[in-house]
Scaffold this motif. Structure first.
Motif: not given
Length: 114
Positions: A23, A45, A95
């Motif tokens: 992320d 990401a 995630y």
């Protein structure tokens, strides 16, 4: 090399192997100790604009997926991440999204395995 997906808020497990957060933003309320990361690959990401279009503006999944794949095709961080994952027999991409089937980590894993 085996690569798995897991929500970062789930407890770390010994069979996670090398844990990689994929992320761009740090997950809310999660300490670095609890995350137990080997790597934070935020450059792999989605871009901020694409993430916001999907989460905030309601970009349809198919359009998000195609746009993210296009970003990944030109992103040098993907090759670096692939090389790092190859050094570990088992890795887990982490995630923060709630949907386990429609999130960027699913797309990233598909690209890494191709």
């Amino acid at each position: 090399m085996a690569v798995r997906l897991k929500r970062v808020y789930d407890d770390p497990a010994p069979d996670d192997g090398f844990r990689v957060l994929v992320d761009r933003l740090w997950p809310r309320g999660l300490t670095k100790e609890r995350a137990a990361l080997g790597l934070w690959a935020k450059d792999a990401a989605p871009s901020t604009a694409l993430r916001q279009a999907f989460h905030r503006d309601g970009l349809p999944w198919d359009e998000f997926e195609a746009s993210y794949r296009a970003e990944l095709a030109e992103n040098p961080a993907v090759g670096a991440l692939r090389d790092e994952l190859a050094r570990h027999p088992v890795s887990t991409l982490l995630y923060g999204a709630q949907d386990p089937e429609r999130n960027h980590a699913v797309v990233l894993l598909d690209v890494l395995e191709a």
